[in-house]
Design an enzyme around this catalytic site. Structure first.
Site, mmCIF file in Angstrom:
data_model
loop_
_atom_site.group_PDB
_atom_site.id
_atom_site.type_symbol
_atom_site.label_atom_id
_atom_site.label_comp_id
_atom_site.label_asym_id
_atom_site.label_seq_id
_atom_site.Cartn_x
_atom_site.Cartn_y
_atom_site.Cartn_z
ATOM 1 N N GLY A 1 5.445 69.745 -3.638
ATOM 2 C CA GLY A 1 4.471 70.560 -2.922
ATOM 3 C C GLY A 1 3.508 69.734 -2.108
ATOM 4 C CB ALA B 1 4.556 65.149 -2.153
ATOM 5 C CB SER B 2 3.321 65.236 2.165
ATOM 6 O OG SER B 2 2.669 65.254 3.402
ATOM 7 N N GLY B 3 5.507 65.913 3.710
ATOM 8 C CA GLY B 3 6.559 66.119 4.699
ATOM 9 C C GLY B 3 7.929 66.329 4.090
ATOM 10 C CE1 TYR C 1 7.426 72.374 8.396
ATOM 11 C CE2 TYR C 1 6.215 70.451 9.120
ATOM 12 C CZ TYR C 1 6.758 71.700 9.379
ATOM 13 O OH TYR C 1 6.613 72.251 10.629
#
Length: 162
Positions: free
Chosen positions: A123, A101-103, A106
């Site tokens: 995601g 998730a998140s970073g 990314y």
């Protein structure tokens, strides 16, 4: 914090732990782990930058199990993963097991492909900011709130004419 680990395949997968001074004698896949909260990406990035230059490294596998973390290191990982694909022409694949998730997500989108387990939570690039509404507490405690106009408090850089 996340941990970076190097795994090279030599007729199968062989795990190598240590300083990252291992030599690549046969065609190999560089495998890195991104686990836990991302606070610093330097260990993983150091291994990625070192081994992606090797001709015998034919591709990169990044295994992710992370809820994300700090933006700066996540962005740097994304850029270096993308650079590995585009500039060094090495295929990069990401496998997400439980959470990406998140970073962490990314960083993952810099890869050629992302694979996941059916139950992986993946995601959510963004920031979650929580705050408390203390209005009733202030009223109860008879605390008066006063807005401060920011215009008078802003620091302005001196203008320079070049």
């Amino acid at each position: 914090m996340f941990a970076g680990m190097l795994v090279l395949s030599v007729g199968g997968l062989v795990s190598l732990f240590g300083s990252g001074d291992e030599r690549v004698d046969k065609a190999s896949i560089l495998a890195l782990d991104l686990e836990g909260v991302i606070m610093d990406g330097k260990d993983m990035l150091e291994l990625l930058r070192k081994y992606r230059k090797e001709d015998r490294i034919k591709g990169v596998l990044i295994r992710i199990n992370s809820p994300g973390g700090v933006v700066g290191p996540s962005q740097e990982m994304y850029e270096e993963i993308k650079r590995t694909r585009e500039e060094f022409k090495k295929p990069v694949y990401v496998f997400c097991s439980a959470v990406a998730a998140s970073g962490a997500y990314y960083a993952a989108v810099g890869a050629d492909k992302i694979y996941t387990t059916p139950g992986c939570m993946i995601g959510a690039i963004g920031a979650l900011m929580e705050f408390m509404n203390l209005e009733k507490l202030y009223d109860w405690a008879k605390v008066q709130r006063m807005p401060l106009p920011l215009e008078n408090l802003k620091m302005r850089a001196p203008s320079t004419n070049l």
